[in-house]
Design a protein around this motif. Structure first.
Motif, PDB file in Angstrom:
ATOM      1  N   PRO A 283       0.833  -1.203   0.000  1.00  0.00           N
ATOM      2  CA  PRO A 283       0.000   0.000   0.000  1.00  0.00           C
ATOM      3  C   PRO A 283       0.861   1.244   0.000  1.00  0.00           C
ATOM      4  O   PRO A 283       1.891   1.303   0.654  1.00  0.00           O
ATOM      5  CB  PRO A 283      -0.782  -0.132   1.321  1.00  0.00           C
ATOM      6  CG  PRO A 283       0.084  -0.984   2.189  1.00  0.00           C
ATOM      7  CD  PRO A 283       0.793  -1.933   1.261  1.00  0.00           C
ATOM      8  N   ASP A 284       0.453   2.236  -0.758  1.00  0.00           N
ATOM      9  CA  ASP A 284       1.228   3.459  -0.862  1.00  0.00           C
ATOM     10  C   ASP A 284       1.292   4.162   0.472  1.00  0.00           C
ATOM     11  O   ASP A 284       0.292   4.343   1.158  1.00  0.00           O
ATOM     12  CB  ASP A 284       0.593   4.404  -1.899  1.00  0.00           C
ATOM     13  CG  ASP A 284       0.692   3.814  -3.293  1.00  0.00           C
ATOM     14  OD1 ASP A 284       1.457   2.828  -3.446  1.00  0.00           O
ATOM     15  OD2 ASP A 284       0.002   4.316  -4.188  1.00  0.00           O
ATOM     16  N   ALA A 285       2.516   4.573   0.801  1.00  0.00           N
ATOM     17  CA  ALA A 285       2.781   5.370   2.007  1.00  0.00           C
ATOM     18  C   ALA A 285       2.255   4.725   3.260  1.00  0.00           C
ATOM     19  O   ALA A 285       1.860   5.379   4.194  1.00  0.00           O
ATOM     20  CB  ALA A 285       2.179   6.777   1.855  1.00  0.00           C
ATOM     21  N   SER A 286       2.219   3.411   3.294  1.00  0.00           N
ATOM     22  CA  SER A 286       1.705   2.707   4.463  1.00  0.00           C
ATOM     23  C   SER A 286       2.860   2.182   5.298  1.00  0.00           C
ATOM     24  O   SER A 286       3.815   1.645   4.755  1.00  0.00           O
ATOM     25  CB  SER A 286       0.801   1.551   4.039  1.00  0.00           C
ATOM     26  OG  SER A 286       0.455   0.766   5.151  1.00  0.00           O
ATOM     27  N   MET A 287       2.748   2.303   6.600  1.00  0.00           N
ATOM     28  CA  MET A 287       3.810   1.820   7.481  1.00  0.00           C
ATOM     29  C   MET A 287       3.432   0.490   8.110  1.00  0.00           C
ATOM     30  O   MET A 287       4.122  -0.010   8.993  1.00  0.00           O
ATOM     31  CB  MET A 287       4.063   2.851   8.589  1.00  0.00           C
ATOM     32  CG  MET A 287       4.539   4.186   8.071  1.00  0.00           C
ATOM     33  SD  MET A 287       5.998   4.022   7.035  1.00  0.00           S
ATOM     34  CE  MET A 287       7.144   3.343   8.210  1.00  0.00           C
ATOM     35  N   GLN A 288       2.318  -0.118   7.668  1.00  0.00           N
ATOM     36  CA  GLN A 288       1.902  -1.373   8.260  1.00  0.00           C
ATOM     37  C   GLN A 288       2.950  -2.459   8.067  1.00  0.00           C
ATOM     38  O   GLN A 288       3.249  -3.241   8.973  1.00  0.00           O
ATOM     39  CB  GLN A 288       0.571  -1.828   7.648  1.00  0.00           C
ATOM     40  CG  GLN A 288       0.012  -3.119   8.266  1.00  0.00           C
ATOM     41  CD  GLN A 288      -0.299  -2.964   9.737  1.00  0.00           C
ATOM     42  OE1 GLN A 288      -0.614  -1.875  10.197  1.00  0.00           O
ATOM     43  NE2 GLN A 288      -0.191  -4.041  10.493  1.00  0.00           N
ATOM     44  N   ALA A 289       3.510  -2.500   6.866  1.00  0.00           N
ATOM     45  CA  ALA A 289       4.517  -3.533   6.585  1.00  0.00           C
ATOM     46  C   ALA A 289       5.730  -3.361   7.480  1.00  0.00           C
ATOM     47  O   ALA A 289       6.329  -4.330   7.939  1.00  0.00           O
ATOM     48  CB  ALA A 289       4.930  -3.481   5.118  1.00  0.00           C
TER      49      ALA A 289
ATOM     50  N   ALA B 208       7.677  11.695   3.089  1.00  0.00           N
ATOM     51  CA  ALA B 208       8.591  11.146   4.100  1.00  0.00           C
ATOM     52  C   ALA B 208       8.234   9.702   4.441  1.00  0.00           C
ATOM     53  O   ALA B 208       9.114   8.843   4.573  1.00  0.00           O
ATOM     54  CB  ALA B 208       8.557  12.011   5.358  1.00  0.00           C
ATOM     55  N   ARG B 209       6.935   9.431   4.585  1.00  0.00           N
ATOM     56  CA  ARG B 209       6.517   8.063   4.904  1.00  0.00           C
ATOM     57  C   ARG B 209       6.825   7.101   3.760  1.00  0.00           C
ATOM     58  O   ARG B 209       7.248   5.963   3.983  1.00  0.00           O
ATOM     59  CB  ARG B 209       5.026   8.039   5.229  1.00  0.00           C
ATOM     60  CG  ARG B 209       4.688   8.670   6.578  1.00  0.00           C
ATOM     61  CD  ARG B 209       3.198   8.816   6.769  1.00  0.00           C
ATOM     62  NE  ARG B 209       2.864   9.298   8.109  1.00  0.00           N
ATOM     63  CZ  ARG B 209       1.652   9.706   8.478  1.00  0.00           C
ATOM     64  NH1 ARG B 209       0.653   9.708   7.587  1.00  0.00           N
ATOM     65  NH2 ARG B 209       1.446  10.120   9.705  1.00  0.00           N
ATOM     66  N   SER B 210       6.591   7.560   2.538  1.00  0.00           N
ATOM     67  CA  SER B 210       6.905   6.713   1.384  1.00  0.00           C
ATOM     68  C   SER B 210       8.407   6.462   1.297  1.00  0.00           C
ATOM     69  O   SER B 210       8.843   5.361   0.947  1.00  0.00           O
ATOM     70  CB  SER B 210       6.398   7.373   0.101  1.00  0.00           C
ATOM     71  OG  SER B 210       4.993   7.543   0.136  1.00  0.00           O
ATOM     72  N   THR B 211       9.189   7.474   1.610  1.00  0.00           N
ATOM     73  CA  THR B 211      10.643   7.299   1.597  1.00  0.00           C
ATOM     74  C   THR B 211      11.076   6.294   2.652  1.00  0.00           C
ATOM     75  O   THR B 211      11.977   5.478   2.411  1.00  0.00           O
ATOM     76  CB  THR B 211      11.340   8.647   1.838  1.00  0.00           C
ATOM     77  OG1 THR B 211      10.934   9.577   0.824  1.00  0.00           O
ATOM     78  CG2 THR B 211      12.849   8.496   1.811  1.00  0.00           C
ATOM     79  N   THR B 212      10.434   6.328   3.816  1.00  0.00           N
ATOM     80  CA  THR B 212      10.740   5.350   4.855  1.00  0.00           C
ATOM     81  C   THR B 212      10.409   3.936   4.389  1.00  0.00           C
ATOM     82  O   THR B 212      11.182   3.001   4.601  1.00  0.00           O
ATOM     83  CB  THR B 212       9.965   5.664   6.140  1.00  0.00           C
ATOM     84  OG1 THR B 212      10.304   6.975   6.598  1.00  0.00           O
ATOM     85  CG2 THR B 212      10.290   4.656   7.233  1.00  0.00           C
TER      86      THR B 212
ATOM     87  N   ALA C  64       8.927   3.165  -4.682  1.00  0.00           N
ATOM     88  CA  ALA C  64       9.533   4.337  -5.304  1.00  0.00           C
ATOM     89  C   ALA C  64       8.510   5.107  -6.136  1.00  0.00           C
ATOM     90  O   ALA C  64       8.617   6.332  -6.271  1.00  0.00           O
ATOM     91  CB  ALA C  64      10.713   3.918  -6.178  1.00  0.00           C
ATOM     92  N   ILE C  65       7.518   4.400  -6.666  1.00  0.00           N
ATOM     93  CA  ILE C  65       6.441   5.086  -7.408  1.00  0.00           C
ATOM     94  C   ILE C  65       5.643   5.964  -6.458  1.00  0.00           C
ATOM     95  O   ILE C  65       5.290   7.111  -6.782  1.00  0.00           O
ATOM     96  CB  ILE C  65       5.538   4.057  -8.100  1.00  0.00           C
ATOM     97  CG1 ILE C  65       6.326   3.273  -9.139  1.00  0.00           C
ATOM     98  CG2 ILE C  65       4.334   4.733  -8.743  1.00  0.00           C
ATOM     99  CD1 ILE C  65       5.528   2.182  -9.826  1.00  0.00           C
ATOM    100  N   ALA C  66       5.350   5.435  -5.264  1.00  0.00           N
ATOM    101  CA  ALA C  66       4.626   6.230  -4.270  1.00  0.00           C
ATOM    102  C   ALA C  66       5.438   7.444  -3.843  1.00  0.00           C
ATOM    103  O   ALA C  66       4.900   8.536  -3.640  1.00  0.00           O
ATOM    104  CB  ALA C  66       4.275   5.364  -3.060  1.00  0.00           C
ATOM    105  N   VAL C  67       6.762   7.257  -3.713  1.00  0.00           N
ATOM    106  CA  VAL C  67       7.638   8.385  -3.368  1.00  0.00           C
ATOM    107  C   VAL C  67       7.580   9.447  -4.461  1.00  0.00           C
ATOM    108  O   VAL C  67       7.453  10.652  -4.193  1.00  0.00           O
ATOM    109  CB  VAL C  67       9.085   7.897  -3.155  1.00  0.00           C
ATOM    110  CG1 VAL C  67      10.020   9.082  -2.933  1.00  0.00           C
ATOM    111  CG2 VAL C  67       9.156   6.948  -1.958  1.00  0.00           C
TER     112      VAL C  67
END
Length: 441
Positions: free
Chosen positions: A10-16, A137-141, A280-283
């Motif tokens: 999922p885009d920009a998701s920190m669940q993973a 920032a979240r997507s980069t993380t 990287a697409i989400a970023v």
């Protein structure tokens, strides 16, 4: 072939990342308990060299590398530093306090009395800049986390290869030692035959010269085993390699179940570098939105309290930049092209993932066919030939030259068998790396 990614990434998701952290925490507890157990029997590096050592398995070596490999520990800290940028991305603009004064030495009745002013001003971001900044920032993380797992996979591959090299080197050392002991026994028999006049001196000397080859085999095997041990311990994070370090593993490789198509689907679902390309697409998309948001004008509002002599008053001001010329046009276009480039990169990496699996599968199947031939046919046949030749030679029924040929053939076949086993193991490790899964249990 359908993509296997939409639910996993999922885009920009920190669940993973949270799930990964939980798994790492559980794994760290298990490995820490294992290390504590080993330290009781001599695993710790400060233990006396005479302490007993429990041989570790391949999976235990992998777990230790995850916990102690310095390169992975460094990458973990880098990941945390990237995640810390989410905090900075979420901050809001600070207000400014402005205090001024003039003619402060004059009283309120003077022609130009004292003047004081206190005001608060703040810039208000428009275009949801903070939202897209935080999204970026979240997507980069998430991307950095995937890159960390890609590095982890590379380290695991190196550990498995080093582990297999050590296991094969130990087997080669044991084989060289056994061959040397057997040949010394044969040489003793030849010496007794020489004394009894049943063996010519020239034949005995030719037999004795073969001892140098067996001694050389043993010396090389010992060196290879020691070097393989050091190489593995470095990957496991040892400050100084131990001489009593040992491993326990199978020499004969197992069978990998499944098909090449199954492996391709597993790789597309689990490869961290493919995950990183998708994130990287989400970023890039978040960067496009942020570039457009940065093209909007941000007003600055100020409220003031003024005192001029005995008079009090209030004031306000509104400052709005007029973006007639600079509307962030260049950065907008750059961000759009980079976003499109990231999509092509993902397609290219997807094709590479499939190709990696196919090549690894081909390497495994061909290597397994060869190792099975040695395990099921050539080794037994070589042993029979050597045993028959030895018996015939000892009883005068075989010429020395034929016996020496049988010795060379036996050494060659057993050495080739170990190489075939090693190649099959390496192909299995490469297949596990290409799919980012455990292909053998």
């Amino acid at each position: 072939m359908p993509h296997a990614r939409s639910d996993r990434y999922p885009d920009a998701s920190m669940q993973a990342i949270r799930e990964s952290a939980a798994k790492k925490s559980r794994r760290a507890i298990l490995v820490a308990a294992y290390i504590a157990l080993l330290s009781c029997v001599g695993y710790g590096q400060n233990q006396p060299s005479t302490a007993a050592y429990i041989p570790i398995t391949m999976q235990q070596a992998v777990d230790l590398a995850r916990l102690k490999n310095p390169a992975l520990l460094s990458a973990q800290q880098s990941l945390l530093s990237v995640k810390a940028q989410e905090i900075q991305a979420a901050v809001r603009q600070n207000p400014n306090l402005v205090v001024t004064g003039s003619n402060v030495t004059l009283d309120a009745q003077a022609a130009n009395p004292y003047y004081y002013s206190a005001g608060v001003q703040r810039l208000f971001e428009r275009g949801e800049k903070r939202r897209w900044r935080l999204d970026f920032a979240r997507s980069t993380t998430a991307q950095t986390d995937a890159q960390y797992h890609a590095q982890e996979q590379q380290t695991i591959l190196s550990v498995r290869q080093a582990f297999t090299n050590f296991v094969i080197a130990k087997a080669a050392r044991k084989l060289a030692e056994d061959n040397l002991n057997d040949f010394k026994h044969e040489l003793d028999i030849g010496r007794e035959r020489l004394k009894a006049g049943d063996l010519a001196k020239l034949d005995f000397e030719r037999l004795d010269l073969q001892l140098a080859q067996f001694e050389s085999d043993e010396s090389n095997a010992i060196t290879n085993a020691q070097q393989a041990s050091v190489q593995l311990q470095v990957l496991l994070g040892y400050d100084k390699p131990r001489k009593d370090f040992d491993v326990a593993g199978d020499v004969v490789p197992p069978v990998v179940s499944g098909t090449m198509e199954d492996m391709e689907q597993k790789a597309l679902a689990a490869r961290p570098d493919y995950h990183a390309a998708h994130v990287a697409i989400a970023v890039a998309d978040a960067n496009v939105k942020l570039a457009y948001a940065n093209g909007t004008a941000d007003p600055t509002l100020e409220a003031d309290y003024d005192r001029n002599g005995n008079d009090n008053s209030a004031a306000f001001s509104l400052n709005i930049p007029l973006r007639l010329f600079d509307r962030n046009q260049g950065n907008k276009e750059t961000a759009k092209y980079l976003a499109q480039a990231s999509r092509f990169t993902e397609v290219a990496l997807r094709n590479q993932v499939v190709a990696d699996v196919d090549q690894a599968w081909i390497g495994y199947t061909n290597a397994k066919v060869l190792s099975d031939r040695y395990n099921g046919h050539y080794l037994d046949e070589a042993k029979d030939v050597l045993d028959i030749s030895k018996f015939s030679y000892e009883h005068g029924g075989l010429a020395l030259i034929d016996y020496l040929d049988a010795l060379r053939e036996s050494r060659s076949v057993t050495s080739d068998a170990l190489n075939a086993y090693a190649q099959t193991w390496m192909a299995i490790h490469q297949l596990s790396f290409a799919t980012a899964t455990e292909v053998v249990q």
